[in-house]
Design a protein around this motif. Sequence first.
Motif, short mmCIF file in Angstrom:
data_model
loop_
_atom_site.label_atom_id
_atom_site.label_comp_id
_atom_site.label_asym_id
_atom_site.label_seq_id
_atom_site.Cartn_x
_atom_site.Cartn_y
_atom_site.Cartn_z
N ALA A 243 -9.74 13.45 97.09
CA ALA A 243 -9.39 14.85 96.83
C ALA A 243 -10.09 15.38 95.59
CB ALA A 243 -7.88 14.99 96.67
N VAL A 244 -10.37 14.50 94.61
CA VAL A 244 -10.96 14.95 93.36
C VAL A 244 -12.48 14.99 93.42
CG1 VAL A 244 -11.14 14.46 90.88
CG2 VAL A 244 -8.99 14.04 92.09
N VAL B 18 5.95 17.23 101.67
CA VAL B 18 5.48 17.24 100.29
C VAL B 18 4.34 18.23 100.11
CG1 VAL B 18 4.43 15.83 98.47
CG2 VAL B 18 6.26 14.89 99.88
N GLY B 19 3.45 18.33 101.10
CA GLY B 19 2.38 19.30 101.02
C GLY B 19 2.90 20.72 100.96
N PHE B 20 3.95 21.01 101.72
CA PHE B 20 4.56 22.34 101.71
C PHE B 20 5.17 22.63 100.35
CE2 PHE B 20 7.93 25.41 102.33
CZ PHE B 20 7.40 26.31 103.26
N LEU C 269 -6.85 20.06 98.97
CA LEU C 269 -7.54 21.09 99.75
C LEU C 269 -7.23 22.47 99.20
CD1 LEU C 269 -9.17 22.05 102.22
CD2 LEU C 269 -7.03 21.98 103.53
N LEU C 270 -5.97 22.71 98.88
CA LEU C 270 -5.58 24.01 98.35
C LEU C 270 -6.26 24.27 97.00
CD1 LEU C 270 -3.84 26.49 98.84
CD2 LEU C 270 -1.94 25.32 97.74
N THR C 271 -6.35 23.22 96.16
CA THR C 271 -7.03 23.36 94.87
C THR C 271 -8.51 23.67 95.06
OG1 THR C 271 -5.47 21.84 93.81
CG2 THR C 271 -7.57 22.21 92.69
N GLY D 174 -6.32 30.44 100.01
CA GLY D 174 -6.36 29.10 100.61
C GLY D 174 -5.11 28.73 101.38
N VAL D 175 -4.11 29.59 101.35
CA VAL D 175 -2.83 29.25 101.96
C VAL D 175 -2.94 29.13 103.48
CG1 VAL D 175 -0.52 30.16 102.43
CG2 VAL D 175 -1.42 30.20 100.11
#
Length: 512
Positions: free
Chosen positions: A234-235, A293-295, A427-429, A483-484
């Motif tokens: 992710a990073v 958790v993602g939500f 992904l949202l970041t 991104g939502v």
Amino acid sequence: MMTLTQEIELADAAGRRVGWRGWAALVVLMLPVLLVSVDNTVLSFALPAISADLAPSSTQQLWIIDAYPLVLAGLLVTMGTLGDRFGRRRMLLLGATGFATVSALAAFAPSAEWLIAARAGMGVFGAMLMPSTLSLLRSIFTDRDQRRFAIAVWASMFSAGSAFGPIVGGILLEHFSWGAVFLMAVPVLIPLLILAPLVVPESRDPNPGRIDPLSIALSLATMVPIVYGIKELAVYGVSGPAPLLTLAGIGFGVLFVRRQLRVPNPMLDMRLFRVGTFSGALVVNLLSVVGLVGFLFFVAQHLQLVLGLTPLESGLALVPGLAAMIAAGLTVVPIAKRVAPRIVVPGALAFSVLGYLLIAAAGGDTGPGLLIGAFVALGMGIGAAETVSNELILASAPPAKAGAASAVSETAYELGAVLGTTVLGGLLTALYRMNLVLPEGVPSAVAADAQETLAGAVRAAADLGGAAGEAVQAAAAHAFSAGVSVTALIGAGLVVLAAVVAAATLKGSRAS
């Protein structure tokens, strides 16, 4: 030698209904369940306050959240197996003592590095707690109907605790500093240490065999690189160390499996994974937690940093979803006695898909009312699905191996928590950074903070002040909201995949 199925049938046939002491034990065992599950998500709401105080980088921010489930996931199988050998209640009490102590140290962390280290220590002792609670339920409730209800309570409390974390965080942050979210472990675990020896009976594997240090080392070498690789993906993306770490974890995993198949008393009975119900229920658990958790990663930031609600107001906005999750977990028990899991679980998860689709359709125009409705739908689906899947996991394992089976189930939970934060949160970041367009003339230091995270942008905008600060905050909110929709659609897809797995793998299991 009896087969796995014969061991389970013999144990269930000898089942006896428990009296008041068994139900008292259930209440006591819910204390660590609530605490550990709350700890999974409480930092989502405390993160803005921690960011303002300790000023962590975006990488440190992810580590503050993920150090705990990373260590927890790596040690769960080991601790579950040690509980089978040395006593599950003994492991529970040792874990409670250590967890409370390290939580107190985390509450007064002077730096991001200190907090990350404390979170890792909490993971060590948390790994002693969770497998012990679920495996003790397997040994206490030998009657199938009573066990189904007890596990429904366990699953509801675990899922509800994940949702309750932001509420607890909101209430505590309204009146105290962020360290209060860690200090809450102390008053919760002290009653456990007093009452557990009185009402919770000790249980262990009567024929545990010798401890295999090589198997323990291989299990750690399998889980830690895989979970860490997912984090790094992710990073840094595929150009970073993630592919190598993941491949290393898979390689050690192959060695671990080969070792278990060869030794006479394996650390983990690999026959369990040949049972489609066991493996399928594990996948359902993992993907469900990813979705939950993602939500929560998204909604915690959206309520506070985009809509401008206080931590307490944001927490209270999730109360209806919390209530729906608990109610669905308990309501599904009589349904699961009459309807096959391959129908019940996908039907429940359809509600969770609806919740994500509501967010995806609204996109950046997501207000508090829509968020509340979406979380109610999500909670209903996950609460019901996890109740059924957890009961199937324990019912698929003989009582003597309950600790190991519980540990595998918990590993799926914690891996799902890391994936939820890392994949959906990462992904949202990434989408936030891609869509962030700052006004001209913004100082370079402010621009750097704004590019890191939404919380950094809000903090930088407050420091800048005036019309320029308002413009920076508006640009950050717009980029985050952009991104939502994409993130919500991916979340919906993961829940759909869980429903497909349930329909395909649970077809051979019976409702009763």
